[in-house]
Design a protein around this motif. Structure first.
Motif, mmCIF file in Angstrom:
data_model
loop_
_atom_site.group_PDB
_atom_site.id
_atom_site.type_symbol
_atom_site.label_atom_id
_atom_site.label_comp_id
_atom_site.label_asym_id
_atom_site.label_seq_id
_atom_site.Cartn_x
_atom_site.Cartn_y
_atom_site.Cartn_z
ATOM 1 N N PHE A 210 -8.618 -7.411 44.562
ATOM 2 C CA PHE A 210 -9.688 -6.463 44.257
ATOM 3 C C PHE A 210 -9.880 -6.433 42.744
ATOM 4 C CE2 PHE A 210 -5.904 -3.675 44.572
ATOM 5 C CZ PHE A 210 -5.897 -3.102 43.305
ATOM 6 N N THR A 211 -11.040 -5.975 42.348
ATOM 7 C CA THR A 211 -11.357 -5.859 40.929
ATOM 8 C C THR A 211 -12.401 -4.768 40.756
ATOM 9 O OG1 THR A 211 -12.032 -7.083 38.957
ATOM 10 C CG2 THR A 211 -13.232 -7.552 40.986
ATOM 11 N N GLN A 212 -12.525 -4.318 39.531
ATOM 12 C CA GLN A 212 -13.516 -3.282 39.251
ATOM 13 C C GLN A 212 -14.916 -3.816 39.521
ATOM 14 O OE1 GLN A 212 -13.067 -0.783 35.630
ATOM 15 N NE2 GLN A 212 -15.097 -1.566 35.073
ATOM 16 N N ALA A 213 -15.748 -2.971 40.106
ATOM 17 C CA ALA A 213 -17.108 -3.381 40.456
ATOM 18 C C ALA A 213 -17.956 -3.571 39.200
ATOM 19 C CB ALA A 213 -17.744 -2.339 41.372
ATOM 20 N N ARG A 214 -18.990 -4.370 39.323
ATOM 21 C CA ARG A 214 -19.945 -4.534 38.228
ATOM 22 C C ARG A 214 -20.712 -3.234 38.024
ATOM 23 N NH1 ARG A 214 -23.273 -9.708 39.976
ATOM 24 N NH2 ARG A 214 -23.176 -8.552 41.962
ATOM 25 N N GLY A 215 -21.361 -3.131 36.889
ATOM 26 C CA GLY A 215 -22.052 -1.891 36.566
ATOM 27 C C GLY A 215 -23.072 -1.489 37.616
ATOM 28 N N SER A 216 -23.801 -2.460 38.149
ATOM 29 C CA SER A 216 -24.817 -2.149 39.165
ATOM 30 C C SER A 216 -24.211 -1.735 40.497
ATOM 31 C CB SER A 216 -25.712 -3.381 39.380
ATOM 32 O OG SER A 216 -24.937 -4.489 39.834
ATOM 33 N N GLU A 217 -22.903 -1.948 40.666
ATOM 34 C CA GLU A 217 -22.245 -1.638 41.942
ATOM 35 C C GLU A 217 -21.275 -0.466 41.825
ATOM 36 O OE1 GLU A 217 -20.412 -5.348 42.734
ATOM 37 O OE2 GLU A 217 -22.247 -6.306 43.492
ATOM 38 N N GLY A 218 -21.299 0.230 40.689
ATOM 39 C CA GLY A 218 -20.434 1.398 40.527
ATOM 40 C C GLY A 218 -19.537 1.335 39.324
ATOM 41 N N GLY A 219 -19.405 0.169 38.713
ATOM 42 C CA GLY A 219 -18.626 0.042 37.491
ATOM 43 C C GLY A 219 -17.205 0.540 37.642
ATOM 44 N N ALA A 220 -16.762 1.361 36.681
ATOM 45 C CA ALA A 220 -15.395 1.870 36.667
ATOM 46 C C ALA A 220 -15.122 2.860 37.788
ATOM 47 C CB ALA A 220 -15.095 2.517 35.308
ATOM 48 N N GLY A 221 -16.141 3.233 38.514
ATOM 49 C CA GLY A 221 -15.940 4.195 39.606
ATOM 50 C C GLY A 221 -15.812 3.551 40.975
ATOM 51 N N ALA A 222 -15.692 2.227 41.021
ATOM 52 C CA ALA A 222 -15.616 1.554 42.328
ATOM 53 C C ALA A 222 -14.820 0.267 42.207
ATOM 54 C CB ALA A 222 -17.016 1.264 42.864
ATOM 55 N N LEU A 223 -14.354 -0.205 43.324
ATOM 56 C CA LEU A 223 -13.618 -1.467 43.412
ATOM 57 C C LEU A 223 -14.286 -2.360 44.451
ATOM 58 C CD1 LEU A 223 -9.906 -0.210 43.511
ATOM 59 C CD2 LEU A 223 -11.068 -1.285 41.574
ATOM 60 N N VAL A 224 -14.321 -3.658 44.150
ATOM 61 C CA VAL A 224 -14.757 -4.648 45.127
ATOM 62 C C VAL A 224 -13.489 -5.292 45.690
ATOM 63 C CG1 VAL A 224 -16.099 -6.732 45.527
ATOM 64 C CG2 VAL A 224 -16.901 -5.035 43.887
ATOM 65 N N VAL A 225 -13.369 -5.285 47.020
ATOM 66 C CA VAL A 225 -12.120 -5.680 47.679
ATOM 67 C C VAL A 225 -12.380 -6.910 48.538
ATOM 68 C CG1 VAL A 225 -10.216 -4.922 49.149
ATOM 69 C CG2 VAL A 225 -11.441 -3.258 47.716
ATOM 70 N N LEU A 226 -11.523 -7.910 48.382
ATOM 71 C CA LEU A 226 -11.594 -9.116 49.219
ATOM 72 C C LEU A 226 -10.533 -9.003 50.315
ATOM 73 C CD1 LEU A 226 -12.871 -11.953 49.590
ATOM 74 C CD2 LEU A 226 -10.979 -12.852 48.193
ATOM 75 N N LEU A 227 -10.961 -9.190 51.561
ATOM 76 C CA LEU A 227 -10.072 -8.998 52.702
ATOM 77 C C LEU A 227 -9.788 -10.331 53.390
ATOM 78 C CD1 LEU A 227 -11.728 -5.848 54.326
ATOM 79 C CD2 LEU A 227 -9.755 -5.922 52.801
ATOM 80 N N GLY A 228 -8.607 -10.464 53.912
ATOM 81 C CA GLY A 228 -8.254 -11.589 54.770
ATOM 82 C C GLY A 228 -8.073 -11.109 56.195
ATOM 83 N N ALA A 229 -7.527 -11.952 57.042
ATOM 84 C CA ALA A 229 -7.299 -11.567 58.437
ATOM 85 C C ALA A 229 -6.203 -10.506 58.480
ATOM 86 C CB ALA A 229 -6.892 -12.781 59.266
ATOM 87 N N PRO A 230 -6.374 -9.430 59.273
ATOM 88 C CA PRO A 230 -5.337 -8.418 59.380
ATOM 89 C C PRO A 230 -4.107 -8.970 60.070
ATOM 90 C CG PRO A 230 -7.040 -8.019 61.007
ATOM 91 C CD PRO A 230 -7.523 -9.149 60.129
ATOM 92 N N PRO A 231 -2.927 -8.430 59.826
ATOM 93 C CA PRO A 231 -1.727 -8.920 60.495
ATOM 94 C C PRO A 231 -1.786 -8.674 61.979
ATOM 95 C CG PRO A 231 -1.272 -6.864 59.342
ATOM 96 C CD PRO A 231 -2.652 -7.296 58.932
ATOM 97 N N SER A 232 -1.142 -9.558 62.735
ATOM 98 C CA SER A 232 -1.143 -9.422 64.191
ATOM 99 C C SER A 232 -0.433 -8.155 64.593
ATOM 100 C CB SER A 232 -0.473 -10.632 64.839
ATOM 101 O OG SER A 232 -0.368 -10.452 66.230
ATOM 102 N N SER A 233 -1.019 -7.473 65.643
ATOM 103 C CA SER A 233 -0.399 -6.235 66.147
ATOM 104 C C SER A 233 0.461 -6.472 67.352
ATOM 105 C CB SER A 233 -1.502 -5.217 66.493
ATOM 106 O OG SER A 233 -2.365 -5.760 67.486
#
Length: 234
Positions: A210-233
């Motif tokens: 994850f990283t801080q969002a760009r200014g147009s997406e919320g800047g310091a008030g938001a995070l952009v998160v990259l997700l992978g496959a969830p662990p098997s249940s």
């Protein structure tokens, strides 16, 4: 000895001739009685037979009236006997419980040592290249969903974040945005949720970076998160 006169001989002759005739009449009468007796016996037997048949017919009719129409059973395929089904195994509940254990996010987790020391305080899981974070920061992945945690208390925000990530995993989403706010409205202008969201995210196995969002997406008030496959249940 003198001969019988003609008149006497005629009388004796008639008496001798009459004897067989009388015997024949008696035999005929006896025969007639036997015939009559046989006819009466036959008539009695026939009357008894008719009475028996009439009684059986009445009984049959009474049964038919009592039970209604009767039809012969058809030879058909036998229906399977229902067997009691085994108690269902609450697989979904077990999965939810396992997910709840994984989602027991700690507030005491030391995340600072895992963050990249740049102004965006980015994070990448072990094995994820630095170029992935750079691409994420530049908007290389389209944001597919977002969660706004503004105004929520810490415990509520933690639960909402866990639910959001679980639902994103079910939908197969890869890139999401989490808005935690800049903390301008918090006491002492401390961005409490900003730090807590980072702490919670690094504890989720499906979060790759994850990283801080760009200014147009919320800047310091938001995070952009990259997700992978969830662990098997399982």
């Amino acid at each position: 000895m003198s001969a019988d006169p003609p008149v006497g001989r005629a009388r004796r002759t008639r008496r001798k001739a009459a004897a067989p005739v009388a015997g024949s009449l008696q035999d005929l009468k006896a025969l007639k009685r036997r015939i009559d007796d046989a006819a009466q016996e036959q008539a009695r037997l026939e009357a008894e037979q008719r009475a028996t048949e009439a009684r059986l017919r009445r009984e049959r009719d009474l049964f038919a009236l009592s039970v209604g129409p009767v039809f012969p059973l058809q030879r058909a395929v036998r229906a399977p006997v229902p067997r009691p089904k085994p108690e269902p195994v609450p697989l979904q509940r077990q999965r939810d419980e396992q997910a709840a254990l994984r989602e027991a996010l700690s507030d005491e987790f030391d995340v600072e040592s895992l963050l990249d020391t740049d102004e965006a305080l980015s994070y990448r899981r072990s094995g994820v290249g630095i170029d992935v974070v750079r691409k994420l920061r530049r908007g290389g992945w389209a944001i597919q969903a977002h969660l706004d945690l503004h105004g929520l208390r810490r415990d509520e925000a933690r639960e909402r974040l866990a639910d959001f990530l679980r639902e994103a995993g079910r939908q197969g989403l890869r890139c999401v945005r989490v808005v935690h706010g800049k903390g301008n409205g918090s006491p002492g202008r401390q961005a409490v949720l900003k730090a807590k969201v980072r702490t919670w995210l690094v504890q989720k196995a499906e979060v790759l970076a994850f990283t801080q969002a760009r200014g147009s997406e919320g800047g310091a008030g938001a995070l952009v998160v990259l997700l992978g496959a969830p662990p098997s249940s399982v």
